[in-house]
Design an enzyme around this catalytic site. Structure first.
Site, PDB file in Angstrom:
ATOM      1  N   ASN A  13       0.885  -1.160   0.000  1.00  0.00           N
ATOM      2  CA  ASN A  13       0.000   0.000   0.000  1.00  0.00           C
ATOM      3  C   ASN A  13       0.921   1.207   0.000  1.00  0.00           C
ATOM      4  OD1 ASN A  13      -1.723   2.096   0.493  1.00  0.00           O
ATOM      5  ND2 ASN A  13      -2.333   1.440   2.548  1.00  0.00           N
ATOM      6  N   LYS A  15       0.212   4.248  -0.256  1.00  0.00           N
ATOM      7  CA  LYS A  15      -0.360   5.445   0.379  1.00  0.00           C
ATOM      8  C   LYS A  15      -0.128   6.670  -0.526  1.00  0.00           C
ATOM      9  CE  LYS A  15       0.089   3.093   4.745  1.00  0.00           C
ATOM     10  NZ  LYS A  15       0.213   3.161   6.197  1.00  0.00           N
ATOM     11  N   HIS A  98      -9.295   1.419   4.761  1.00  0.00           N
ATOM     12  CA  HIS A  98      -8.020   1.577   5.464  1.00  0.00           C
ATOM     13  C   HIS A  98      -8.207   2.525   6.661  1.00  0.00           C
ATOM     14  CE1 HIS A  98      -3.877   2.584   6.383  1.00  0.00           C
ATOM     15  NE2 HIS A  98      -3.578   1.437   5.813  1.00  0.00           N
ATOM     16  N   GLU A 100      -6.479   4.834   7.779  1.00  0.00           N
ATOM     17  CA  GLU A 100      -6.195   6.250   7.509  1.00  0.00           C
ATOM     18  C   GLU A 100      -7.400   6.932   6.870  1.00  0.00           C
ATOM     19  OE1 GLU A 100      -2.547   5.506   5.461  1.00  0.00           O
ATOM     20  OE2 GLU A 100      -1.641   4.901   7.355  1.00  0.00           O
ATOM     21  N   GLU A 170      -5.346  -4.870  10.384  1.00  0.00           N
ATOM     22  CA  GLU A 170      -4.316  -3.868  10.634  1.00  0.00           C
ATOM     23  C   GLU A 170      -4.596  -3.147  11.953  1.00  0.00           C
ATOM     24  OE1 GLU A 170      -2.282  -2.730   6.644  1.00  0.00           O
ATOM     25  OE2 GLU A 170      -3.832  -1.278   7.090  1.00  0.00           O
ATOM     26  N   GLY A 176       2.733   2.218  10.713  1.00  0.00           N
ATOM     27  CA  GLY A 176       3.704   3.301  10.554  1.00  0.00           C
ATOM     28  C   GLY A 176       4.426   3.671  11.836  1.00  0.00           C
ATOM     29  N   SER A 216       3.510  -2.246  10.203  1.00  0.00           N
ATOM     30  CA  SER A 216       4.966  -2.376  10.410  1.00  0.00           C
ATOM     31  C   SER A 216       5.489  -3.772  10.078  1.00  0.00           C
ATOM     32  CB  SER A 216       5.357  -1.970  11.837  1.00  0.00           C
ATOM     33  OG  SER A 216       4.980  -0.623  12.082  1.00  0.00           O
ATOM     34  N   GLY A 237       3.000  -1.194   4.170  1.00  0.00           N
ATOM     35  CA  GLY A 237       3.133   0.233   3.879  1.00  0.00           C
ATOM     36  C   GLY A 237       4.585   0.568   3.579  1.00  0.00           C
ATOM     37  N   GLY A 238       5.269   1.119   4.556  1.00  0.00           N
ATOM     38  CA  GLY A 238       6.639   1.618   4.387  1.00  0.00           C
ATOM     39  C   GLY A 238       7.584   0.677   3.650  1.00  0.00           C
TER      40      GLY A 238
HETATM   41  P1  13P Z   1       3.222   0.260   7.585  1.00  0.00           P
HETATM   42  O1  13P Z   1       3.690  -1.050   7.001  1.00  0.00           O
HETATM   43  O2  13P Z   1       3.986   1.447   7.088  1.00  0.00           O
HETATM   44  O3  13P Z   1       3.103   0.198   9.077  1.00  0.00           O
HETATM   45  O4  13P Z   1       1.729   0.482   7.035  1.00  0.00           O
HETATM   46  C1  13P Z   1       0.830  -0.557   7.133  1.00  0.00           C
HETATM   47  C2  13P Z   1      -0.380  -0.187   6.372  1.00  0.00           C
HETATM   48  O5  13P Z   1      -1.115   0.695   6.734  1.00  0.00           O
HETATM   49  C3  13P Z   1      -0.657  -0.931   5.133  1.00  0.00           C
HETATM   50  O6  13P Z   1      -1.931  -0.650   4.678  1.00  0.00           O
END
Ligand code: 13P
Length: 255
Positions: A13, A15, A98, A100, A170, A176, A216, A237-238
């Site tokens: 993802n 983002k 999600h 966010e 999640e 994050g 994470s 994510g990251g």
């Molecule tokens: P991170 O892997 O950066 O923690 O993000 C997870 C996420 O929100 C994937 O949708």
């Protein structure tokens, strides 16, 4: 439950990261590293990057997805993108719900449900996100929260349509933050979600449902998380923005 019934899915993802030119570069970096993956590999990218991502992923085993879609097929919804528009581009996947979106853009369980139904009707496969806040975990209501989110999101979704659903657990406190749920915590809640699917539909459907962990997840902890019986993949994510890290996670899921 038999994990062999389910194909592992690792989805990035991205983002709000990467321009179209940067997208092309990153997909081109990832592609050779994951060409032998024994799992489904998806990159969910910003709307403006979708075309570049599709072009760069042509002839590779990387699938491209979007990060959200609207519940209406068309109309006066300035700034929104419909599921039909995504499907018309030849896309197969879309993330919905999600945390966010829930946290910053007023997404509710009901709007998540509406978006899920629209995406399914358009023929897309939904990566449906659920997860508890830190306060909710501390209060001991994680199972209730995640069960409720799952039940409302899937209202009106038939058993046959479940093949178009992937669920991503999640925990919001792990996104994050560098704080990962322990493998046991992830497994426990993914198991709760699987029980909910068995309760609403049946055991067979629950056994077939791919449930990812996200929060994470990285090249160091992926092995342990993915070894758990109820954890069938990851939403990353990251670490999905760094080709080598994303590829290592995919390697772990291919074992
Ligand atoms: P991170 O892997 O950066 O923690 O993000 C997870 C996420 O929100 C994937 O949708």
């Amino acid at each position: 439950m038999n994990k062999q019934l389910r194909k592992a899915i690792i989805a990035g993802n991205w983002k709000m990261n990467k321009t179209p030119a940067e997208t092309t570069k990153l997909i081109e970096e990832i592609a050779p590293l994951v060409k032998n993956a024994d799992c489904t590999v998806i990159a969910c990218v910003p709307f403006v990057d979708l075309h570049a991502a599709q072009e760069a992923a042509k002839g590779t085993n990387i699938e491209i997805g979007a990060e959200n879609c609207h519940w209406a097929t068309s109309g006066a919804f300035t700034g929104e993108i419909s599921a039909d528009m995504l499907a018309s581009m030849g896309l197969k996947y879309v993330i919905i719900g999600h945390s966010e979106r829930r946290q910053y853009f007023g997404e509710t369980d009901v709007t998540v449900n509406n978006r899920v139904k629209a995406a399914i009707a358009a023929g897309l496969t939904v990566i449906l996100c659920v997860g508890e806040l830190l306060e909710q975990r501390e209060q001991g209501i994680t199972s209730e929260i995640v069960s409720l989110q799952t039940k409302i999101a899937l209202q009106g979704v038939s058993k046959e349509q479940l093949s178009q659903i992937v669920i991503a657990y999640e925990p919001v406190w792990a996104i994050g933050t560098g704080k990962t749920a322990t493998a046991d915590q992830a497994d426990e809640v993914c198991g709760v979600i699987r029980d909910v699917i068995a309760e609403i539909y049946d055991i067979e459907s629950a056994g077939k449902m791919t449930i990812q962990y996200g929060g994470s997840m990285n090249e160091q902890n992926a092995d342990e998380l993915l070894s758990k019986i109820h954890v069938d993949g990851g939403l990353i994510g990251g670490a999905s923005l760094v080709a080598e890290k994303f590829a290592k996670i995919i390697e772990a899921a291919s074992k």
